[in-house]
Design a protein around this motif. Structure first.
Motif, PDB file in Angstrom:
ATOM      1  N   ASN A 104     -17.615 -51.542 -18.141  1.00 26.51           N
ATOM      2  CA  ASN A 104     -18.364 -52.519 -17.360  1.00 26.51           C
ATOM      3  C   ASN A 104     -19.765 -52.599 -17.973  1.00 26.51           C
ATOM      4  N   PRO A 105     -19.932 -53.395 -19.031  1.00 25.67           N
ATOM      5  CA  PRO A 105     -21.211 -53.388 -19.763  1.00 25.67           C
ATOM      6  C   PRO A 105     -22.346 -54.022 -18.973  1.00 25.67           C
ATOM      7  N   SER A 106     -23.513 -53.433 -19.167  1.00 31.16           N
ATOM      8  CA  SER A 106     -24.716 -54.011 -18.560  1.00 31.16           C
ATOM      9  C   SER A 106     -25.199 -55.161 -19.444  1.00 31.16           C
ATOM     10  N   GLU A 107     -26.195 -55.861 -18.955  1.00 33.38           N
ATOM     11  CA  GLU A 107     -26.758 -56.978 -19.732  1.00 33.38           C
ATOM     12  C   GLU A 107     -27.342 -56.467 -21.047  1.00 33.38           C
ATOM     13  N   LYS A 108     -27.925 -55.278 -21.006  1.00 35.50           N
ATOM     14  CA  LYS A 108     -28.501 -54.665 -22.211  1.00 35.50           C
ATOM     15  C   LYS A 108     -27.395 -54.350 -23.230  1.00 35.50           C
ATOM     16  N   ASP A 109     -26.259 -53.825 -22.759  1.00 32.24           N
ATOM     17  CA  ASP A 109     -25.129 -53.523 -23.639  1.00 32.24           C
ATOM     18  C   ASP A 109     -24.573 -54.792 -24.286  1.00 32.24           C
ATOM     19  N   VAL A 110     -24.452 -55.835 -23.494  1.00 28.28           N
ATOM     20  CA  VAL A 110     -23.941 -57.112 -24.008  1.00 28.28           C
ATOM     21  C   VAL A 110     -24.905 -57.681 -25.046  1.00 28.28           C
ATOM     22  N   GLN A 111     -26.211 -57.588 -24.750  1.00 25.12           N
ATOM     23  CA  GLN A 111     -27.205 -58.101 -25.708  1.00 25.12           C
ATOM     24  C   GLN A 111     -27.170 -57.309 -27.012  1.00 25.12           C
ATOM     25  N   LYS A 112     -26.951 -56.000 -26.902  1.00 20.19           N
ATOM     26  CA  LYS A 112     -26.844 -55.164 -28.103  1.00 20.19           C
ATOM     27  C   LYS A 112     -25.646 -55.599 -28.953  1.00 20.19           C
ATOM     28  N   LEU A 113     -24.529 -55.891 -28.296  1.00 19.88           N
ATOM     29  CA  LEU A 113     -23.348 -56.398 -29.008  1.00 19.88           C
ATOM     30  C   LEU A 113     -23.632 -57.743 -29.673  1.00 19.88           C
ATOM     31  N   ILE A 114     -24.257 -58.632 -28.946  1.00 22.66           N
ATOM     32  CA  ILE A 114     -24.563 -59.958 -29.480  1.00 22.66           C
ATOM     33  C   ILE A 114     -25.491 -59.852 -30.687  1.00 22.66           C
ATOM     34  N   ASP A 115     -26.540 -59.048 -30.560  1.00 23.17           N
ATOM     35  CA  ASP A 115     -27.498 -58.888 -31.659  1.00 23.17           C
ATOM     36  C   ASP A 115     -26.855 -58.260 -32.890  1.00 23.17           C
TER      37      ASP A 115
END
Length: 132
Positions: A104-115
């Motif tokens: 259940n990724p947080s917004e920070k985790d998702v942003q890290k993946l996107i970046d």
């Protein structure tokens, strides 16, 4: 040295050059064609490895299933063989971000993946554009 000897020596030298010249020309042309074809095949293999990796990354679910992990590992191994150090680092960073992504990724985790995925794509694009 008289004119007859000079003529004989020049005729012999011209004959030898005429006999050797086609072989030397063929060797040079074949070597250039080999290098051109090798570069073309390497570029195609690199492009295929990048495409497979990006396809595996796009189809992966979070967290990674064992099947997704296997596909990404295989694809990233091929990328690492063909790529430069910048791409290798970007792929490693992206793979690391995928592995550390919780169920259940947080917004920070998702942003890290996107970046990290964007960095990976840009590194691959730059590598393909500067290929020689």
């Amino acid at each position: 040295m008289d004119t007859a000897q000079l003529t004989l020596i020049l005729s012999a030298l011209t004959t030898i050059i005429a006999l050797v010249s086609p072989s030397v020309t063929a060797f040079i042309n074949n070597r250039a064609e080999y290098k051109r074809l090798s570069a073309k095949l390497f570029f195609a293999s690199k492009m295929e490895a990048y495409k497979d990796f990006l396809s595996a990354a796009a189809s992966a679910s979070y967290p990674l299933t064992p099947e997704d992990f296997r596909k990404l590992t295989d694809a990233s191994s091929r990328v690492l063989i063909f790529s430069n150090e910048t791409v290798q680092n970007a792929v490693s960073k992206y793979f690391s971000a995928l592995l550390s992504c919780p169920g259940n990724p947080s917004e920070k985790d998702v942003q890290k993946l996107i970046d990290s995925k964007a960095d990976c794509l840009l590194a691959m694009q730059t590598d393909m554009r500067t290929f020689k």
